[in-house]
Design an enzyme around this catalytic site. Structure first.
Site, short mmCIF file in Angstrom:
data_model
loop_
_atom_site.label_atom_id
_atom_site.label_comp_id
_atom_site.label_asym_id
_atom_site.label_seq_id
_atom_site.Cartn_x
_atom_site.Cartn_y
_atom_site.Cartn_z
N VAL A 1 6.81 41.43 27.00
CA VAL A 1 7.99 41.19 27.24
C VAL A 1 8.38 39.95 26.28
CG1 VAL A 1 8.55 41.92 29.48
CG2 VAL A 1 7.76 39.59 29.20
N LYS A 2 7.31 39.38 25.61
CA LYS A 2 7.48 38.31 24.56
C LYS A 2 8.20 38.70 23.14
CE LYS A 2 5.93 35.07 27.43
NZ LYS A 2 4.88 35.66 28.20
N ILE A 3 8.48 38.06 22.18
CA ILE A 3 9.09 38.16 21.02
C ILE A 3 8.37 39.24 20.26
CG2 ILE A 3 10.32 37.14 18.98
CD1 ILE A 3 11.01 36.00 21.94
#
Length: 382
Positions: free
Chosen positions: A187-189
């Site tokens: 779910v990170k960049i």
């Protein structure tokens, strides 16, 4: 269900991973150092050490800075537990600094007051871990000034913040810190499925972290105790761990980094759109400082404490996958058993009681965002 966050996997990402699977290396090949160079070059740091998670990177960073029994590490209570647990892995002790009520990052004013008290009591921290919550940088200029004044080391927990900026420099350049940590969770960049990285401008710290991520073993004769016995020879010179990143993860990361600016720009578009669409609602929207350009990993809003659970459940029932980031670490049972109590960090506790993270991810459509806003409007007016 519209999730609060979601990875974006393109055809070129899949091709990069498949090419690695067909290569001679699945671990300890050319992809990991390539990924390290891509990230370090992008942010402007001298060295990067890729690992299997940001938690591993935090642990190794603490060890490289010499954290151990009798030492203190301070961090924010509004973070994932790994920001504090990394100290306990080293046998050190943990304390927290309350958050700024506007940015939700570690409060510089609270930090300075706590440092002044700790100096009088002889328990200054060895390491402070400012957490760039939601992707917005802490006030690193002020923190770096305090680090010099009170002689502590700084690890930026930038797990949310790759692609963000502070004072016209990219987060991760380590201009204001000893080490910066990135996370590549889905779910990170950008994602490597699981994975993390430690960046530094200090060659000795980089070498120490690289040694510790791989069992403390070296094949470099210049680092050995005595002469090498042959080309097969290696030595364990420290107690390390198996924290290595795989070639497939690194290949995915290299491919994802090609789109990092597009990802962050789209997150900003969505955040600006949220700002406009939510302007007339009885909620508090996230505030951005003029010195920071957030990576916008998260978009948390605050609703009245008495309404938070009802609003949260209403949104979930409407198919909106909201979440809460985070439960204050000091209120977790493990930390309560260490003596922390409700009321220790009032701003953090107040934020937690009111916060809801709305969906935000690059592939999110305007129509999906309109759906989130419509459901939120119904929930807060119920």
């Amino acid at each position: 269900m519209i999730p609060y966050g979601r990875q974006d996997i393109a055809a070129e990402d899949i091709e990069a991973v498949v090419a690695t699977l067909r290569s001679d290396f699945l671990t300890q090949g050319p992809a990991v150092p390539r990924f390290e160079r891509v990230v370090s070059d992008h942010v402007g740091a001298s060295h990067a050490v890729a690992m299997n998670s940001a938690t591993s990177a935090l642990h190794v960073a603490c060890l490289a800075l010499g954290l151990g029994p009798g030492d203190w590490l301070w961090t924010s209570p509004i973070t994932f537990v790994a920001s504090a647990n990394c100290a306990l892995y080293c046998g050190a002790r943990v304390d927290f600094v309350d958050i700024d009520p506007d940015t939700y990052n570690l409060s510089v004013e609270s930090l300075e007051r706590k440092l002044e008290t700790a100096e009088r009591e002889g328990r200054l921290p060895k390491i402070v871990v400012p957490v760039h919550l939601c992707g917005q940088s802490c006030d690193m200029t002020a923190i770096a000034h305090l680090a010099k004044r009170f002689h502590f080391r700084v690890i930026e927990d930038a797990s949310h913040a790759i692609g963000g900026k502070y004072r016209n420099g990219l987060i991760g350049n380590c201009r204001y810190s000893d080490i910066t940590i990135f996370s590549f969770h889905p779910v990170k960049i950008v994602t490597t499925a699981e994975g993390g990285m430690a960046l530094t401008n200090d060659g000795e710290l980089a070498a120490k972290m690289a040694l510790l991520r791989s069992h403390g073993i070296t094949r470099d004769p210049s680092l050995m105790d005595g002469a090498s016995e042959g080309p097969w020879y290696y030595q364990q010179t420290d107690l390390g761990f198996n924290y290595r990143m795989t070639e497939m993860q690194a290949a995915l990361g290299v491919s994802q980094m090609n789109r990092i600016e597009t990802y962050v720009a789209r997150r900003h578009d969505l955040a600006r759109r949220y700002d406009a669409l939510l302007a007339d609602m009885p909620i508090v929207r996230p505030m951005q400082t003029i010195e920071a350009y957030s990576a916008y990993h998260l978009y948390p809003v605050r609703v009245p404490e008495a309404d938070r659970r009802a609003v949260f459940e209403s949104l979930r029932e409407a198919g909106i996958g909201v979440n809460v980031h985070y439960i204050p670490v000091h209120l977790q049972p493990y930390y309560r058993a260490k003596g922390f109590e409700l009321g220790d960090y009032p701003e953090a506790e107040r934020y937690y009681a009111e916060a809801i993270s709305l969906p935000l991810f690059p592939a999110m459509s305007d129509a999906q965002q309109d759906q989130v806003v419509a459901a939120l409007r119904i929930a807060v007016s119920a």
